[in-house]
Design an enzyme around this catalytic site. Structure first.
Site, PDB file in Angstrom:
ATOM      1  N   ASP A   9       0.864  -1.185   0.000  1.00 31.85           N
ATOM      2  CA  ASP A   9       0.000   0.000   0.000  1.00 31.85           C
ATOM      3  C   ASP A   9       0.904   1.240   0.000  1.00 31.85           C
ATOM      4  O   ASP A   9       1.695   1.436   0.930  1.00 31.85           O
ATOM      5  CB  ASP A   9      -0.848  -0.073   1.278  1.00 31.85           C
ATOM      6  N   ILE A  10       0.770   2.076  -1.006  1.00 34.44           N
ATOM      7  CA  ILE A  10       1.681   3.220  -1.160  1.00 34.44           C
ATOM      8  C   ILE A  10       1.518   4.237  -0.012  1.00 34.44           C
ATOM      9  O   ILE A  10       2.472   4.971   0.290  1.00 34.44           O
ATOM     10  CB  ILE A  10       1.494   3.886  -2.541  1.00 34.44           C
ATOM     11  N   ASN A  23      -7.333  12.075 -10.852  1.00 35.09           N
ATOM     12  CA  ASN A  23      -8.103  12.337 -12.069  1.00 35.09           C
ATOM     13  C   ASN A  23      -8.121  13.841 -12.319  1.00 35.09           C
ATOM     14  O   ASN A  23      -7.676  14.613 -11.467  1.00 35.09           O
ATOM     15  CB  ASN A  23      -9.507  11.713 -11.989  1.00 35.09           C
ATOM     16  N   ASP A  33      -6.115   6.732  -5.397  1.00 35.42           N
ATOM     17  CA  ASP A  33      -6.499   8.118  -5.102  1.00 35.42           C
ATOM     18  C   ASP A  33      -7.313   8.168  -3.797  1.00 35.42           C
ATOM     19  O   ASP A  33      -7.008   8.955  -2.880  1.00 35.42           O
ATOM     20  CB  ASP A  33      -7.339   8.629  -6.291  1.00 35.42           C
ATOM     21  N   SER A 120      -2.607   4.304 -14.092  1.00 34.13           N
ATOM     22  CA  SER A 120      -3.521   3.951 -15.212  1.00 34.13           C
ATOM     23  C   SER A 120      -3.895   2.476 -15.303  1.00 34.13           C
ATOM     24  O   SER A 120      -4.695   2.115 -16.172  1.00 34.13           O
ATOM     25  CB  SER A 120      -2.952   4.382 -16.579  1.00 34.13           C
ATOM     26  N   GLY A 122      -5.510   0.571 -13.202  1.00 32.96           N
ATOM     27  CA  GLY A 122      -6.700   0.151 -12.461  1.00 32.96           C
ATOM     28  C   GLY A 122      -7.943   0.532 -13.252  1.00 32.96           C
ATOM     29  O   GLY A 122      -8.198  -0.018 -14.327  1.00 32.96           O
ATOM     30  N   ILE A 123      -8.645   1.515 -12.735  1.00 33.83           N
ATOM     31  CA  ILE A 123      -9.903   1.961 -13.357  1.00 33.83           C
ATOM     32  C   ILE A 123      -9.665   2.419 -14.808  1.00 33.83           C
ATOM     33  O   ILE A 123     -10.536   2.279 -15.661  1.00 33.83           O
ATOM     34  CB  ILE A 123     -10.522   3.107 -12.500  1.00 33.83           C
ATOM     35  N   TYR A 124      -8.487   2.941 -15.103  1.00 37.33           N
ATOM     36  CA  TYR A 124      -8.186   3.454 -16.459  1.00 37.33           C
ATOM     37  C   TYR A 124      -7.784   2.368 -17.456  1.00 37.33           C
ATOM     38  O   TYR A 124      -7.550   2.656 -18.633  1.00 37.33           O
ATOM     39  CB  TYR A 124      -7.126   4.553 -16.386  1.00 37.33           C
TER      40      TYR A 124
HETATM   41  P1  ADP Z   1      -6.109   4.618 -12.517  1.00 37.07           P
HETATM   42  O1  ADP Z   1      -7.406   5.355 -12.566  1.00 37.07           O
HETATM   43  O2  ADP Z   1      -4.922   5.485 -12.867  1.00 37.07           O
HETATM   44  O3  ADP Z   1      -6.146   3.327 -13.248  1.00 37.07           O
HETATM   45  P2  ADP Z   1      -6.378   3.194  -9.945  1.00 37.07           P
HETATM   46  O4  ADP Z   1      -6.245   3.733  -8.580  1.00 37.07           O
HETATM   47  O5  ADP Z   1      -7.697   2.618 -10.356  1.00 37.07           O
HETATM   48  O6  ADP Z   1      -5.902   4.366 -10.933  1.00 37.07           O
HETATM   49  O7  ADP Z   1      -5.272   2.070 -10.184  1.00 37.07           O
HETATM   50  C1  ADP Z   1      -3.909   2.342 -10.349  1.00 37.07           C
HETATM   51  C2  ADP Z   1      -3.123   1.254  -9.657  1.00 37.07           C
HETATM   52  O8  ADP Z   1      -3.117   1.495  -8.258  1.00 37.07           O
HETATM   53  C3  ADP Z   1      -3.707  -0.152  -9.833  1.00 37.07           C
HETATM   54  O9  ADP Z   1      -2.656  -1.017 -10.246  1.00 37.07           O
HETATM   55  C4  ADP Z   1      -4.209  -0.522  -8.439  1.00 37.07           C
HETATM   56  O10 ADP Z   1      -4.041  -1.924  -8.201  1.00 37.07           O
HETATM   57  C5  ADP Z   1      -3.272   0.280  -7.571  1.00 37.07           C
HETATM   58  N1  ADP Z   1      -3.686   0.581  -6.185  1.00 37.07           N
HETATM   59  C6  ADP Z   1      -4.920   0.619  -5.640  1.00 37.07           C
HETATM   60  N2  ADP Z   1      -4.845   0.954  -4.327  1.00 37.07           N
HETATM   61  C7  ADP Z   1      -3.522   1.119  -4.035  1.00 37.07           C
HETATM   62  C8  ADP Z   1      -2.766   1.452  -2.859  1.00 37.07           C
HETATM   63  N3  ADP Z   1      -3.353   1.697  -1.698  1.00 37.07           N
HETATM   64  N4  ADP Z   1      -1.410   1.531  -2.957  1.00 37.07           N
HETATM   65  C9  ADP Z   1      -0.784   1.299  -4.130  1.00 37.07           C
HETATM   66  N5  ADP Z   1      -1.424   0.996  -5.263  1.00 37.07           N
HETATM   67  C10 ADP Z   1      -2.783   0.906  -5.230  1.00 37.07           C
END
Ligand code: ADP
Length: 171
Positions: A9-10, A23, A33, A120, A122-124
């Site tokens: 988890d970042i 976004n 985010d 990008s 994940g949701i993107y």
């Molecule tokens: P985007 O809209 O840019 O795709 P997302 O947040 O949906 O952004 O996903 C980007 C990446 O972040 C994905 O690979 C997801 O698995 C990852 N992610 C989600 N939560 C966390 C977190 N707490 N720490 C690090 N990475 C995360």
């Protein structure tokens, strides 16, 4: 320059700067985010709103900076990844810009270390392997921060990065 990947988890990572996959509204959202705003507290959102009021949000591929609020990181860089739409809509160049613009902004704030999520992917819906190649290549082309950490959340990204960084060390 040191480059490594970790899984986790970042919001828990201790680096001078962590990067948020934001976004264009800068008002928070799901995925990483949401996690950053939740863990970082309301000052991050307040600073994002100020930036939004001044410059109208953040364009795809661009980056803005706030303090880290309650996070271990000093600053958060918010960059807007590209939405994958088949690949012929400049998605790759725009994702590259996220990494290069974040590095430049980090350098301007004297950062020695920076942690990136897998922007990008994940949701993107950006293909993970393609996104990782862009990320690692862009870091290699801009060796301006001493330590770069890729923080992979899901197993697939972690596997892709481990393989890529191993190859990078070999080359
Ligand atoms: P985007 O809209 O840019 O795709 P997302 O947040 O949906 O952004 O996903 C980007 C990446 O972040 C994905 O690979 C997801 O698995 C990852 N992610 C989600 N939560 C966390 C977190 N707490 N720490 C690090 N990475 C995360």
């Amino acid at each position: 320059m040191k480059i490594r990947c970790v899984q986790g988890d970042i919001t828990k990572v201790t680096a001078d700067i962590i990067v948020n996959a934001a976004n264009t509204s800068l008002l928070g959202g799901g995925g990483v985010d949401g996690a950053i705003h939740k863990a970082g507290g309301k000052t991050i959102l307040e600073e994002c709103i100020k930036i939004r009021n001044k410059q109208g949000g953040c364009k795809t591929g661009e980056a803005v900076i706030t303090t880290g609020g309650l996070l271990p990181a000093k600053y958060v860089i918010h960059t807007v990844g590209s939405v994958w739409n088949g690949g012929s809509n400049n998605e790759e160049e725009l994702l590259k810009n996220c990494y290069s613009n974040s590095l430049k902004l980090a350098k301007e704030h004297n950062a020695k270390s920076i942690a990136f999520p897998n922007i990008s992917t994940g949701i993107y819906k950006f293909p993970k392997e393609k996104a990782a190649l862009i990320a690692v290549n862009t870091i290699k082309e801009n060796p301006i921060i001493d330590e770069v950490i890729f923080v992979c959340y899901d197993d697939e990204n972690y596997g892709v990065y481990k393989k890529l960084l191993y190859m990078f060390v070999m080359i």
